[in-house]
Design a protein around this motif. Structure first.
Motif, PDB file in Angstrom:
ATOM      1  N   ALA A 140       0.815  -1.222   0.000  1.00 17.44           N
ATOM      2  CA  ALA A 140       0.000   0.000   0.000  1.00 17.44           C
ATOM      3  C   ALA A 140       0.845   1.268   0.000  1.00 17.44           C
ATOM      4  O   ALA A 140       0.305   2.369  -0.132  1.00 17.44           O
ATOM      5  CB  ALA A 140      -0.928   0.002   1.205  1.00 17.44           C
ATOM      6  N   GLU A 141       2.152   1.139   0.176  1.00 19.45           N
ATOM      7  CA  GLU A 141       3.019   2.309   0.233  1.00 19.45           C
ATOM      8  C   GLU A 141       2.901   3.126  -1.060  1.00 19.45           C
ATOM      9  O   GLU A 141       2.857   2.569  -2.161  1.00 19.45           O
ATOM     10  CB  GLU A 141       4.479   1.897   0.447  1.00 19.45           C
ATOM     11  N   LYS A 165       0.304   4.998  -1.825  1.00 19.59           N
ATOM     12  CA  LYS A 165      -1.091   5.353  -2.061  1.00 19.59           C
ATOM     13  C   LYS A 165      -1.498   6.505  -1.142  1.00 19.59           C
ATOM     14  O   LYS A 165      -1.022   6.627  -0.020  1.00 19.59           O
ATOM     15  CB  LYS A 165      -2.001   4.147  -1.832  1.00 19.59           C
ATOM     16  N   VAL A 166      -2.390   7.344  -1.636  1.00 16.79           N
ATOM     17  CA  VAL A 166      -2.795   8.542  -0.908  1.00 16.79           C
ATOM     18  C   VAL A 166      -3.394   8.191   0.450  1.00 16.79           C
ATOM     19  O   VAL A 166      -3.062   8.801   1.480  1.00 16.79           O
ATOM     20  CB  VAL A 166      -3.808   9.363  -1.739  1.00 16.79           C
ATOM     21  N   GLU A 167      -4.264   7.184   0.477  1.00 13.15           N
ATOM     22  CA  GLU A 167      -4.926   6.818   1.726  1.00 13.15           C
ATOM     23  C   GLU A 167      -3.911   6.325   2.753  1.00 13.15           C
ATOM     24  O   GLU A 167      -4.036   6.595   3.953  1.00 13.15           O
ATOM     25  CB  GLU A 167      -5.965   5.709   1.493  1.00 13.15           C
ATOM     26  N   TYR A 168      -2.892   5.606   2.292  1.00 10.61           N
ATOM     27  CA  TYR A 168      -1.881   5.077   3.202  1.00 10.61           C
ATOM     28  C   TYR A 168      -1.054   6.213   3.796  1.00 10.61           C
ATOM     29  O   TYR A 168      -0.778   6.233   4.993  1.00 10.61           O
ATOM     30  CB  TYR A 168      -0.978   4.086   2.476  1.00 10.61           C
ATOM     31  N   LYS A 169      -0.679   7.161   2.960  1.00  6.22           N
ATOM     32  CA  LYS A 169       0.096   8.312   3.453  1.00  6.22           C
ATOM     33  C   LYS A 169      -0.699   9.087   4.503  1.00  6.22           C
ATOM     34  O   LYS A 169      -0.163   9.510   5.524  1.00  6.22           O
ATOM     35  CB  LYS A 169       0.473   9.218   2.281  1.00  6.22           C
TER      36      LYS A 169
END
Length: 421
Positions: A155-156, A158-162
């Motif tokens: 997931a690194e 991705k906007v949601e992960y950040k």
């Protein structure tokens, strides 16, 4: 006592926990090593255990309190023993501790509910999803978060992960997906091996429908299905459509007493199915359960429990062997086929769901003690090792109460190694 007062306990299920607290309270230093991220083992995943049908949370919490209050016990989770050398009184074990990949300095576990990555929930035997950063379960010991590195790595970027990472930092939660395992040595006078068991792989039972029929589950999955903290919050519902179960079949000796699978009897499966039939009847008083068995066994004092359950007219006991389970493609009902042993007539009956009573396979049959001189029986149960004492289901199939008694005996044997024979 002799100079080395340390006992290494490998496995943090009910047997390992019991052995650890008994040895520590007798004056030993105990190092307790558990591969999972929490203590409690299979017992932590039970809804209730017989004969009193009480939840395991009470007994576990008492033992967790004994561990917390005893400075002689050191607990390492996500840890495994890589090698053992030496002899009684002078063992050297190399232990590897895997990282949790997350540190929660605030201990507010609800703060990770916005994690955008979900994984299969192993605690519930894959019947639902859980956050990739989570507390293993609500009563976990230690009460620490753990993260699934592989799922999060994907997931690194991705906007949601950040956004999730940023919110974690504000809450005092830090993730380190590049953390490395650590190793250390334990000098021990004695070793207790309490690595427990795993359910026999029902997917190997080709004709009994597991993995092919949506509404065929195993007995350990049934425990989680009935539990208030399980995937359906305690409602006994079909996996295929969430329908309330009204007609449930239990298939005993699923792979057990079979030379092609597990040639032995696991001793508690009959009692487990009788217990689980009461789960259904309590949840849905109109429901009916039918147990298909070869020989219905309730050893020792559990005969009273057996007699109490079979008085329920809606729990039907049928001496018969089920040899095939298929699925109705329209309704997703399961169709059981076999033979009624008493009458000689063929069985072909339809149920909402079927539970396979799979047996207990010792983890030592799959992964041996990393030491020389340890012997096993033909099924992989640990028989003996000089100064290495098997206990619980690593030694033979047994119920929870018997595991605790057996673990107390193992602690006594360890004490003999500590003081010198």
């Amino acid at each position: 006592m002799a100079g080395n007062k340390t006992v290494l306990v490998v496995g943090g299920g009910i047997s390992g926990i019991t052995a650890a607290v008994e040895a520590a309270e007798a004056g030993c230093n105990v190092v307790l090593v558990e591969r999972e991220a929490y203590l409690g083992g299979r017992v932590a995943r039970l809804y209730k255990y017989f004969p009193k049908l009480c939840p395991p949370t009470c007994g576990l919490e008492i033992n967790f309190r004994r561990i917390r209050s005893n400075p002689n016990i050191k607990v390492y989770t996500l840890a495994e023993v890589q090698s053992i050398t030496g002899s009684p009184g002078n063992f050297k074990a190399v232990v590897k501790v895997n990282p949790r990949y997350v540190e929660d300095r605030t201990a507010v576990t609800n703060d990770v509910q916005d994690c955008p990555v979900e994984i299969s929930n192993d605690f519930n035997y894959g019947m639902n999803k859980i956050k990739a950063v989570r507390l293993p379960y609500e009563m976990a010991y230690p009460m620490n978060l753990v993260a699934d590195r592989e799922a999060l790595k994907k997931a690194e970027g991705k906007v949601e992960y950040k956004a999730f990472i940023e919110s974690c930092e504000k809450k005092g939660i830090s993730l380190d997906l590049d953390a490395k395992p650590e190793t250390f040595e334990v000098q021990a006078a004695s070793i207790i091996w309490a690595t427990g068991w795993k359910p026999y792989d029902a997917a190997k039972l080709d004709r009994l429908g597991f993995g092919k029929c949506a509404n065929v589950i195993t007995n350990v999955m049934m425990e989680r299905l009935a539990a208030p903290n399980g995937p359906t919050a305690g409602e006994i519902l079909r996996p295929s459509d969430g329908k309330k179960v009204n007609n449930l079949a239990f298939v005993q000796c699923a792979g057990s007493r079979d030379r092609n699978h597990l040639p032995y009897c696991s001793s508690i499966c009959c009692l487990a199915s009788l217990k689980q039939a009461t789960y259904l009847r309590e949840y849905n008083p109109d429901a009916q359960a039918q147990i298909f068995y070869i020989d219905l066994r309730a050893y020792g004092r559990f005969e009273v429990f057996f007699n109490k359950v079979r008085e329920d007219m809606k729990i039907i006991l049928t001496k018969g062997k089920i040899v095939n389970i298929t699925e109705d493609p329209t309704t997703k009902d399961v169709i059981l086929e076999g033979e009624d042993i008493r009458t000689g007539q063929k069985i072909r009956r339809t149920f909402d769901m079927a539970v396979l009573a799979t047996g207990m396979q010792p983890n030592t049959s799959l992964e041996k003690v990393p030491a020389s001189g340890v012997t096993y029986d033909e099924f992989g149960f640990l028989v003996s090792g000089e100064g290495i004492h098997g206990t619980g289901v690593a030694r033979t199939p047994m119920d929870v109460a018997t595991c605790m008694q057996d673990a107390t005996g193992a602690a006594l044997k360890a004490l003999q190694d500590v003081v010198g024979r």
